[in-house]
Design a protein around this motif. Structure first.
Motif, PDB file in Angstrom:
ATOM      1  N   VAL A 283     -29.634  10.095  23.902  1.00  0.00           N
ATOM      2  CA  VAL A 283     -30.349   8.862  24.243  1.00  0.00           C
ATOM      3  C   VAL A 283     -31.834   9.135  24.461  1.00  0.00           C
ATOM      4  CG1 VAL A 283     -30.594   7.054  25.983  1.00  0.00           C
ATOM      5  CG2 VAL A 283     -28.317   7.716  25.200  1.00  0.00           C
ATOM      6  N   ASN A 284     -32.151  10.218  25.172  1.00  0.00           N
ATOM      7  CA  ASN A 284     -33.555  10.544  25.432  1.00  0.00           C
ATOM      8  C   ASN A 284     -34.307  10.830  24.129  1.00  0.00           C
ATOM      9  OD1 ASN A 284     -33.324  10.291  28.225  1.00  0.00           O
ATOM     10  ND2 ASN A 284     -32.668  12.420  28.470  1.00  0.00           N
ATOM     11  N   ARG A 285     -33.626  11.455  23.189  1.00  0.00           N
ATOM     12  CA  ARG A 285     -34.241  11.744  21.895  1.00  0.00           C
ATOM     13  C   ARG A 285     -34.610  10.448  21.174  1.00  0.00           C
ATOM     14  NH1 ARG A 285     -37.382  13.276  18.055  1.00  0.00           N
ATOM     15  NH2 ARG A 285     -36.457  13.732  16.036  1.00  0.00           N
ATOM     16  N   ILE A 286     -33.692   9.485  21.185  1.00  0.00           N
ATOM     17  CA  ILE A 286     -33.943   8.194  20.541  1.00  0.00           C
ATOM     18  C   ILE A 286     -35.070   7.453  21.255  1.00  0.00           C
ATOM     19  CG2 ILE A 286     -32.943   5.956  19.963  1.00  0.00           C
ATOM     20  CD1 ILE A 286     -31.817   8.155  18.259  1.00  0.00           C
ATOM     21  N   SER A 287     -35.023   7.437  22.581  1.00  0.00           N
ATOM     22  CA  SER A 287     -36.023   6.711  23.359  1.00  0.00           C
ATOM     23  C   SER A 287     -37.413   7.303  23.170  1.00  0.00           C
ATOM     24  CB  SER A 287     -35.638   6.734  24.844  1.00  0.00           C
ATOM     25  OG  SER A 287     -36.578   6.034  25.622  1.00  0.00           O
ATOM     26  N   ASN A 288     -37.522   8.627  23.203  1.00  0.00           N
ATOM     27  CA  ASN A 288     -38.826   9.276  23.029  1.00  0.00           C
ATOM     28  C   ASN A 288     -39.386   9.049  21.631  1.00  0.00           C
ATOM     29  OD1 ASN A 288     -38.800  10.292  25.645  1.00  0.00           O
ATOM     30  ND2 ASN A 288     -37.820  12.220  25.050  1.00  0.00           N
ATOM     31  N   ALA A 289     -38.502   9.094  20.630  1.00  0.00           N
ATOM     32  CA  ALA A 289     -38.962   8.848  19.259  1.00  0.00           C
ATOM     33  C   ALA A 289     -39.503   7.429  19.111  1.00  0.00           C
ATOM     34  CB  ALA A 289     -37.813   9.088  18.275  1.00  0.00           C
ATOM     35  N   LEU A 290     -38.825   6.477  19.734  1.00  0.00           N
ATOM     36  CA  LEU A 290     -39.272   5.083  19.679  1.00  0.00           C
ATOM     37  C   LEU A 290     -40.587   4.906  20.428  1.00  0.00           C
ATOM     38  CD1 LEU A 290     -38.843   2.157  18.912  1.00  0.00           C
ATOM     39  CD2 LEU A 290     -37.267   1.911  20.840  1.00  0.00           C
ATOM     40  N   GLU A 291     -40.704   5.555  21.568  1.00  0.00           N
ATOM     41  CA  GLU A 291     -41.918   5.436  22.368  1.00  0.00           C
ATOM     42  C   GLU A 291     -43.131   6.018  21.649  1.00  0.00           C
ATOM     43  OE1 GLU A 291     -43.543   6.695  26.831  1.00  0.00           O
ATOM     44  OE2 GLU A 291     -41.465   7.068  26.234  1.00  0.00           O
ATOM     45  N   ASN A 292     -42.909   7.108  20.922  1.00  0.00           N
ATOM     46  CA  ASN A 292     -44.003   7.789  20.245  1.00  0.00           C
ATOM     47  C   ASN A 292     -44.203   7.352  18.792  1.00  0.00           C
ATOM     48  OD1 ASN A 292     -44.567   9.422  22.537  1.00  0.00           O
ATOM     49  ND2 ASN A 292     -42.862  10.777  21.994  1.00  0.00           N
ATOM     50  N   GLY A 293     -43.349   6.440  18.312  1.00  0.00           N
ATOM     51  CA  GLY A 293     -43.499   5.958  16.949  1.00  0.00           C
ATOM     52  C   GLY A 293     -43.043   6.934  15.896  1.00  0.00           C
ATOM     53  N   GLU A 294     -42.123   7.837  16.271  1.00  0.00           N
ATOM     54  CA  GLU A 294     -41.586   8.814  15.323  1.00  0.00           C
ATOM     55  C   GLU A 294     -40.409   8.194  14.571  1.00  0.00           C
ATOM     56  OE1 GLU A 294     -39.135  13.054  15.348  1.00  0.00           O
ATOM     57  OE2 GLU A 294     -40.070  12.322  17.190  1.00  0.00           O
TER      58      GLU A 294
END
Length: 311
Positions: A179-190
Motif C-alpha cells: 500500500v505504501n508503495r502505491i501511495s508514494n508513487a501516486l504522491e510523487n507522480g510515478e
C-alpha cells in the motif's frame, strides 16, 4: 481622540536594561473584556432576543461551552441535547437549503460556461456519520459543522481524501504491491504499469494530482439534500480501560468504564458533485467515489459501520 501621559519602558542603549520613560498614550474608547464579562454579555444578548430566535449551531456547539462541573459527562450530554434542540428549531424555520442549492447551482453553471463538466449524485448514509470527530474541541469530541451555515456537511477535502485512499487500497490489492508503495508513487507522480477495471494508474495521477501538480478533478463539498431530513443524534463510545489509555495502569476488568458522548448525523441524504474538463476522468472519479462511500465509508469509526452510504 485625546491623549494622556503614561509611563512606559524601553531598553537603555549599551546596557540592555529597561529604563522608565514618559510618553504620550492615546486614550481609547473601547474596553477589553475578560472571559467572565464575555459570558454575561452573551447571556444578556440571548435573553434580550428571547430563546426562540435562530442561532448559528456551529457557534453553539464549538464556542458556547457549558461550565465545568463535577458531573462532566452529564453536563456534556445536556449541552449536546441543547445543540440538537436549537438545530431542530433552526431547520424548521429557515429555508437556507434552497438558497444554498441555488448558490451551488450558479457556481457550477459558471464553470460549465467556461468548459467544465459536472456530475452529481445523491447518497443516503445508512446509519450514522461523524466527520471531524478528532478535531480540536473543548469537550474532547468534535464534529464538522459549516462555520457560516451551521449545518453538518462533508468537506470536499474529505471526499477527495477517501476516494484517493480507496483507489490506493484497490490498486494495491489487485496488483499485489505494498500500500505504501502505491501511495508514494501516486504522491510523487510515478506512473506504474497497473490497470484495474479500466482505470489506469496514470488516470489516478491525473485525477488526484501530485506534490507538484494539481489534480484535474474538483471534489465539491457534500451537503444534505433538505434541512428537514437532517437528523442529529447523540452517540456514546465507552472505553473500558481508562487508566490503561491514560498510561497509568495495565488493562484490567476492575477499571470503571468512562462513557464519552459525541454528536452524529443519522440516516441523512447528501448531494455529491464532481467537476472536471475531462469527461473520462470525471466518469472514473465517480466510480471510485461511489465505491469508496459504499464499501469503505467516510469519516470516523468506519470499521464499526459509520459513514457507509447507500448509492
Amino acid at each position: 481622540m485625546s491623549a494622556k501621559k503614561s509611563k512606559g519602558f524601553k531598553k537603555e542603549a549599551g546596557t540592555g536594561k529597561m529604563k522608565s520613560i514618559k510618553g504620550e498614550k492615546p486614550e481609547i474608547e473601547y474596553r477589553f473584556y475578560n472571559p467572565i464579562d464575555t459570558k454575561y454579555i452573551l447571556y444578556s444578548e440571548i435573553f434580550k432576543k428571547g430563546s426562540d430566535f435562530e442561532k448559528n449551531i456551529n457557534l453553539l456547539f464549538s464556542r458556547l461551552i457549558p461550565e465545568i462541573s463535577s458531573e462532566r459527562s452529564e453536563n456534556k450530554g445536556k449541552h449536546l441535547d441543547f445543540v440538537i434542540k436549537e438545530f431542530d428549531n433552526f431547520k424548521n424555520k429557515l429555508q437556507i437549503f434552497s438558497l444554498l442549492s441555488s448558490r451551488r447551482e450558479s457556481f457550477i453553471k459558471s464553470l460549465e460556461d467556461v468548459g467544465f463538466i459536472s456530475r452529481g449524485f445523491s447518497a443516503l448514509c445508512q446509519w450514522r456519520l461523524i466527520i471531524g470527530l478528532g478535531g480540536v474541541h473543548p469537550e474532547e469530541t468534535s464534529m464538522t459543522l459549516h462555520h457560516i451555515y451551521g449545518i453538518p456537511y462533508i468537506p470536499g477535502s474529505a471526499v477527495k481524501g477517501v476516494t484517493r485512499h480507496w483507489a490506493v487500497l484497490k490498486f494495491a490489492d489487485r496488483s499485489g504491491q505494498d500500500v505504501n508503495r502505491i501511495s508514494n508513487a501516486l504522491e510523487n507522480g510515478e506512473n506504474l504499469d497497473i490497470e484495474v477495471e479500466g482505470i489506469k494508474f496514470s488516470d489516478l495521477i491525473e485525477i488526484f494530482g501530485t506534490q507538484g501538480k494539481v489534480g484535474r478533478v474538483i471534489f465539491m463539498d457534500a451537503y444534505p439534500l433538505r434541512e428537514d431530513a437532517i437528523n442529529l443524534k447523540i452517540d456514546i463510545m465507552n472505553p473500558h480501560y481508562p487508566d490503561y489509555y491514560s498510561g497509568k495502569q495495565p488493562p484490567a476488568d476492575w477499571q470503571n468504564p468512562n462513557p464519552i458522548k459525541f454528536l452524529t448525523v443519522e440516516k441523512t441524504h447528501f448531494q455529491f458533485y464532481l467537476i472536471s474538463q475531462d469527461s473520462s476522468l470525471l466518469q472514473k472519479s465517480e466510480v471510485l467515489l461511489k465505491e469508496a462511500l459504499g464499501k469503505f465509508g467516510i469519516g470516523a469509526k468506519t470499521s464499526l459501520g459509520y459513514g457507509i452510504f447507500e448509492i
